[in-house]
Design a protein around this motif. Sequence first.
Motif, PDB file in Angstrom:
ATOM      1  N   UNK A   1    -106.183  15.409 -92.514  1.00  0.00           N
ATOM      2  CA  UNK A   1    -105.251  14.794 -92.515  1.00  0.00           C
ATOM      3  C   UNK A   1    -105.703  13.113 -92.226  1.00  0.00           C
ATOM      4  N   UNK A   2    -106.860  13.312 -91.502  1.00  0.00           N
ATOM      5  CA  UNK A   2    -107.383  12.087 -92.200  1.00  0.00           C
ATOM      6  C   UNK A   2    -107.768  11.459 -93.300  1.00  0.00           C
ATOM      7  N   UNK A   3    -107.525  11.796 -94.122  1.00  0.00           N
ATOM      8  CA  UNK A   3    -107.663  11.726 -96.365  1.00  0.00           C
ATOM      9  C   UNK A   3    -106.507  11.377 -96.266  1.00  0.00           C
ATOM     10  N   UNK A   6    -106.032   7.844 -94.972  1.00  0.00           N
ATOM     11  CA  UNK A   6    -106.824   6.815 -95.557  1.00  0.00           C
ATOM     12  C   UNK A   6    -105.739   6.770 -96.810  1.00  0.00           C
ATOM     13  N   UNK A   7    -105.001   7.610 -97.555  1.00  0.00           N
ATOM     14  CA  UNK A   7    -104.572   7.358 -98.563  1.00  0.00           C
ATOM     15  C   UNK A   7    -103.056   6.778 -98.695  1.00  0.00           C
ATOM     16  N   UNK A   8    -102.843   7.098 -97.640  1.00  0.00           N
ATOM     17  CA  UNK A   8    -101.863   6.184 -97.358  1.00  0.00           C
ATOM     18  C   UNK A   8    -101.330   4.569 -97.457  1.00  0.00           C
ATOM     19  N   UNK A  58     -93.950  11.202 -91.797  1.00  0.00           N
ATOM     20  CA  UNK A  58     -95.655  10.323 -91.229  1.00  0.00           C
ATOM     21  C   UNK A  58     -97.346  11.928 -92.013  1.00  0.00           C
ATOM     22  N   UNK A  59     -97.946  10.892 -91.804  1.00  0.00           N
ATOM     23  CA  UNK A  59     -99.795  11.765 -92.549  1.00  0.00           C
ATOM     24  C   UNK A  59     -99.195  13.239 -92.068  1.00  0.00           C
ATOM     25  N   UNK A  60     -98.910  13.369 -90.367  1.00  0.00           N
ATOM     26  CA  UNK A  60     -99.773  14.634 -89.622  1.00  0.00           C
ATOM     27  C   UNK A  60     -98.762  15.487 -91.165  1.00  0.00           C
ATOM     28  N   UNK A  63     -99.909  16.411 -94.241  1.00  0.00           N
ATOM     29  CA  UNK A  63    -101.146  17.313 -94.139  1.00  0.00           C
ATOM     30  C   UNK A  63    -101.149  18.440 -94.272  1.00  0.00           C
ATOM     31  N   UNK A  64     -99.791  18.822 -93.158  1.00  0.00           N
ATOM     32  CA  UNK A  64     -99.250  19.976 -93.392  1.00  0.00           C
ATOM     33  C   UNK A  64     -98.999  20.958 -94.500  1.00  0.00           C
TER      34      UNK A  64
END
Length: 73
Positions: A1-3, A6-8, A58-60, A63-64
Amino acid sequence: MREISALWGEYLNGGEVGADDDFFTLGGNSLIGIKIIDRVSQDYGVELSVRAFYLAQTPARVAELVEQGRTQT
């Protein structure tokens, strides 16, 4: 999820993006969305629909979706 966060950050503001930051609040638009979707496809081998990406927001959540896509292949 951090990736994903960071991409965003690369495409949206060049800075830190939190896991629950909203794509549109950060200034996201359709062109940036397409670029991020393309990068996710290249980096993770997961095809996200534009609709799914925008609904996730959202990034979270993105990521899911990436994780779900990885387990389906």
